[in-house]
Design an enzyme around this catalytic site. Sequence first.
Site, short mmCIF file in Angstrom:
data_model
loop_
_atom_site.label_atom_id
_atom_site.label_comp_id
_atom_site.label_asym_id
_atom_site.label_seq_id
_atom_site.Cartn_x
_atom_site.Cartn_y
_atom_site.Cartn_z
N ASP A 123 0.58 -1.30 -0.13
CA ASP A 123 0.36 -0.20 0.01
C ASP A 123 1.00 1.19 -0.01
O ASP A 123 1.97 0.80 0.04
CB ASP A 123 -0.54 0.08 1.13
CG ASP A 123 -1.82 1.02 1.53
OD1 ASP A 123 -2.05 1.74 -0.15
OD2 ASP A 123 -1.87 2.04 2.35
N SER A 124 0.12 1.81 -0.34
CA SER A 124 1.42 3.78 0.06
C SER A 124 1.41 4.04 1.26
O SER A 124 2.43 5.07 1.14
CB SER A 124 -0.03 4.65 -0.73
OG SER A 124 -1.21 4.60 0.17
N GLY A 127 -2.88 9.10 -3.25
CA GLY A 127 -3.66 10.27 -4.15
C GLY A 127 -3.66 11.08 -4.96
O GLY A 127 -4.95 11.61 -5.78
N CYS A 157 -4.97 -1.15 -2.94
CA CYS A 157 -4.50 0.15 -1.91
C CYS A 157 -5.32 0.69 -3.52
O CYS A 157 -5.57 -0.06 -4.81
CB CYS A 157 -3.47 0.77 -2.23
SG CYS A 157 -2.72 2.47 -2.59
N ASN A 158 -6.57 1.04 -3.04
CA ASN A 158 -7.64 1.80 -3.85
C ASN A 158 -6.85 2.55 -5.62
O ASN A 158 -7.17 2.27 -6.69
CB ASN A 158 -8.89 2.31 -3.51
CG ASN A 158 -10.19 1.52 -2.32
OD1 ASN A 158 -10.27 0.91 -2.98
ND2 ASN A 158 -8.88 1.32 -1.84
N CYS A 189 -10.78 4.01 -0.30
CA CYS A 189 -9.55 3.74 0.96
C CYS A 189 -9.09 2.82 1.43
O CYS A 189 -9.85 3.03 2.46
CB CYS A 189 -9.19 5.50 0.45
SG CYS A 189 -7.15 5.60 1.37
N1 DGL Z 1 -4.27 3.69 0.68
C1 DGL Z 1 -4.81 3.45 -0.18
C2 DGL Z 1 -5.60 3.40 -1.21
O1 DGL Z 1 -6.82 2.88 -0.94
C3 DGL Z 1 -4.37 4.98 -0.74
C4 DGL Z 1 -4.21 6.68 0.02
C5 DGL Z 1 -3.45 7.83 -0.88
O2 DGL Z 1 -2.22 6.50 -0.89
O3 DGL Z 1 -3.55 8.18 -1.74
O4 DGL Z 1 -6.59 4.51 -2.22
#
Ligand code: DGL
Length: 265
Positions: A11-12, A44, A74-75, A184
């Site tokens: 994930d980020s 994002g 991570c979406n 997210c």
């Molecule tokens: N957790 C991430 C997601 O599901 C990323 C959020 C991000 O880094 O902006 O989108």
Amino acid sequence: MSNSQPIGIFDSGVGGTSIWKEIHGLLPNEKTIYLADSKNAPYGEKPIEEIKSLSRKNTEKLLDMGAKIIVVACNTATTNAIKDLRNEYAIPFIGIEPAIKPAALNTKTKTIGILATRGTLTSTLFSQTSDFYARNINVVEVEGRGLVELIEAGELDSPQMRSLLLKLLEPFLVNKIDYLVLGCSHYPYLIPILEELLSKDVVIIDSGEAVARQTKSILNKNNLLRTDTTYQKPIPEFISNTDPKVLENLTEAVQNGYKVSYLDF
Ligand code: DGL
């Protein structure tokens, strides 16, 4: 490829541990390695090409560590980069997308909310899914700008988090949504405070459980489910490229004996 190799998850940042929890709960005999690219969070707000190249970097790190499958927890990375990852690498990828479908099917008010990053809301994959399942539904989209930064700092319920959420949730309250889709993987950590701030009638859905089920099913289909269960259960590993304190806290690593480390990747 051997079935005793680990499931790689990235994930980020720390948010995808909400997905890791579901995977570990469903598949406790599997070895898992979680990569938190917190140094580059949030994804994002980044251009698509950058999201793609960060996703490749994380993938390659997990492949170096022997991953047999990669869960893009991570979406933002899924909706912008998973197609390329699947084209470029030979192993299976599992992605996470906002659970629009169950919300659209079950809404009574015909108005649902979605809280996600800009990267997810503006992606082609998201608009295709939304057009397909929610054509006749009013979808109230809100960019959760600022939420990931606070969660990365370990602020799940701080005064700043509350005042930011009060502002962000307003369109959902005004439009009387009855379903809120969390788009997210960081946001499931906000469920207690969201339940408090939204009307009691609003059902909150996230995709963690579905991702875990899909991971199991794809491992099974590829004969990659770990079968050597006579040994001790594998210890989950978490790796961060910043101070891993928040990662350690969210996974309760010390209490559970999980391995958490720092690595510059
Ligand atoms: N957790 C991430 C997601 O599901 C990323 C959020 C991000 O880094 O902006 O989108």
